[in-house]
Design an enzyme around this catalytic site. Structure first.
Site, short mmCIF file in Angstrom:
data_model
loop_
_atom_site.label_atom_id
_atom_site.label_comp_id
_atom_site.label_asym_id
_atom_site.label_seq_id
_atom_site.Cartn_x
_atom_site.Cartn_y
_atom_site.Cartn_z
N GLU A 84 -5.14 -6.89 26.43
CA GLU A 84 -5.47 -7.21 25.14
C GLU A 84 -7.22 -8.04 25.61
OE1 GLU A 84 -4.44 -8.15 22.33
OE2 GLU A 84 -2.72 -7.10 22.81
N CYS A 137 -5.71 -2.18 6.31
CA CYS A 137 -6.64 -3.11 5.86
C CYS A 137 -7.56 -3.52 6.15
CB CYS A 137 -5.29 -4.69 6.10
SG CYS A 137 -5.93 -5.24 4.89
N CYS A 188 -0.73 1.25 1.72
CA CYS A 188 0.05 -0.10 2.18
C CYS A 188 1.80 -0.47 2.46
CB CYS A 188 -1.05 -1.31 1.86
SG CYS A 188 -0.48 -2.73 3.09
N CYS A 241 2.29 -8.34 -1.05
CA CYS A 241 0.29 -8.42 -0.79
C CYS A 241 -0.42 -8.74 -2.21
CB CYS A 241 -0.16 -7.85 -1.26
SG CYS A 241 -2.56 -7.81 0.14
#
Ligand code: SF4
Ligand SMILES: [Zn+2]
Length: 477
Positions: free
Chosen positions: A74, A230, A240, A246
């Site tokens: 991360e 996206c 998607c 959405c």
């Protein structure tokens, strides 16, 4: 009877207030939408997730090592593309497979391995963090997002959420650049995505939509969706998995439908607009004309104006020492242990004040206390621009070639040493310094000079490689 009436009135009032406060805004997800979001996203993630090295490491049965493996990935992934990180991650985990191994390393080794990844304080903080876990926390990683953020240096809300959800299965959300994009589009939030109102809403969404059974996979799924489908430019809405919930997608489809109806019937009034009904809303575009139909879903998210990076010019002096029996060597100096590029190595460098170029002897004296006994002249090589997040840095390069014994180093100054070209490229130097070295080497090779000349002649705005004065070396001091 009287009291019963009173009670039911009170109840009614409370219920009314509740219904006013919970009137769903267009920017919210209903419970049904949340469930749909979870199942659609997880199904897609299970089928399409990329095979990335940290995903295997996150299965380690040892909870502390699992958290360490996620932590490293991360931190590396902040501000850096997945494709670049993979190699660094594998090298890192090969060298320091356990957090105890990293805690034992020194900063020099950490900087060396981090070299080229940029934002060097990330590696340093990671190193400090593992030292803290070993020395102060008995080798035990903090076990909640809240404690991770509180106790570990450099671990912010996002990293804490990622470690806790992926390594510990804690039901907690996270918000990074990918998640901002996905959620702003899904809930048509066009307000400044770095502003407090949108940030608060994003975190609240992230924490409430996260799947309670598989929080780590859900969070990774949302980031994966932002990274692969996206995307900032030309998102693949048609493939998607969450397009049916959405709003940005629906809004764009609706616009298409409206224009089609207008052409056919000269009337499109029967279609209700997808829009926020609030009079003033900090989550919506702040000016009415901000929606640009040709941008489609890319209208979201919006960012406030970024502060322009400050301009700096730094003189860099490459001192090349000729050696009789072996390869040429170059003088490098270590930067202070705090601040930009802390602990990294560089050629002797000195910031220009008011754009006045520093003479060679002053650069060497002030950067590392070196003094030359040579009468040789330095050669102006050119300029290289390197952009840090907040600094637009121009390195003004000069070079001087000396024989052995023609320079004296002051040992009380910052550490300095001589390195071969190979050592220079291997040691903890920044990408900016590598560019400086490349510029220094290029004029020596007529072939590469020509190539560069052609490129720069056609691309005056190529800021990362604006090397000037290449072909007219001049004596500067
Ligand atoms: S439908 Fe398009 S805009 Fe909406 S989340 Fe999917 S890719 Fe993003
Ligand atoms: Zn709104």
């Amino acid at each position: 009877m009287k009291s019963m009436l009173k009670m039911s009135k009170r109840k009614l009032k409370t219920a009314d207030i509740k219904s006013v406060n919970t009137t769903p805004s267009i920017h919210d997800f209903s419970e049904a939408e949340k469930n749909q979001f979870r199942s659609l996203l997880l199904k897609w993630y299970d089928e399409k997730k990329r095979d990335l090295p940290w995903r295997k490491q996150a299965l380690n049965p040892d909870i502390n090592q699992r958290a360490y493996a996620v932590w490293v990935s991360e931190v590396m992934l902040q501000q850096t593309q997945v494709a670049t990180v993979i190699n660094y991650y594998n090298k890192w985990m090969g060298k320091w497979p356990k957090l105890q191994d990293l805690a034992k390393a020194n900063l020099e080794e950490v900087n060396e391995l981090w070299s080229g990844l940029g934002y060097y304080s990330r590696g340093r903080r990671l190193h400090e963090g593992t030292k803290k876990v070993v020395e102060e926390l008995g080798g035990e990683m903090p076990k909640t997002a809240e404690d991770l953020q509180k106790l570990l240096p450099g671990v912010g809300r996002y990293t804490a959420g990622a470690i806790a959800s992926i390594a510990y299965n804690q039901v907690t959300g996270l918000v990074d650049g990918n998640v901002i994009r996905v959620l702003c589009r899904m809930r048509i939030m066009g307000g400044d995505s770095t502003g407090q109102a949108v940030q608060d809403k994003l975190w609240s969404h992230a924490n409430s939509v996260v799947d309670p059974e598989r929080p780590g996979d859900f969070n990774q799924g949302m980031m994966e969706l932002g990274a692969t489908i996206c995307t900032p430019k030309s998102p693949s809405c048609d493939s998607c998995p969450v397009k049916e919930i959405c709003l940005a997608y629906s809004k764009v489809e609706q616009e298409k439908q409206k224009s089609a109806m207008k052409i056919l019937t000269n009337n499109n009034n029967s279609i209700t607009d997808i829009e926020c009904l609030a009079d003033t809303c900090p989550l919506c575009f702040q000016q009415e004309d901000m929606w640009e139909p040709s941008n489609g879903v890319e209208n979201y998210p919006r960012k406030g104006k970024k502060k322009a990076p400050r301009e700096e010019r730094t003189d860099v002096c490459i001192v090349c020492r000729r050696r009789q029996e072996s390869k040429d060597e170059y003088l490098i100096v270590q930067r202070p242990n705090k601040g930009l590029l802390a602990g990294m190595w560089e050629f002797p460098s000195l910031l220009q004040v008011e754009e006045a170029q520093n003479p060679t002897d002053i650069i060497l004296d002030k950067s590392c206390g070196a003094s030359l006994q040579t009468t040789g002249k330095s050669q102006h090589i050119g300029e290289v621009v390197h952009i840090f997040s907040h600094i637009h840095q121009t390195y003004v390069i000069q070079a001087i070639t000396i024989e052995e014994g023609e320079v004296t180093l002051n040992t009380e100054q910052p550490p300095s040493r001589w390195v071969s070209k190979e050592d220079f490229l291997e040691c903890a130097v920044s990408t900016g310094m590598k560019k400086v070295f490349k510029a220094f080497e290029s004029p020596l090779s007529p072939k590469s000079s020509n190539t560069k000349n052609k490129k720069t002649a056609n691309k005056p705005d190529d800021k990362q490689r604006s090397i000037s004065c290449f072909f007219k070396p001049k004596v500067s001091s």
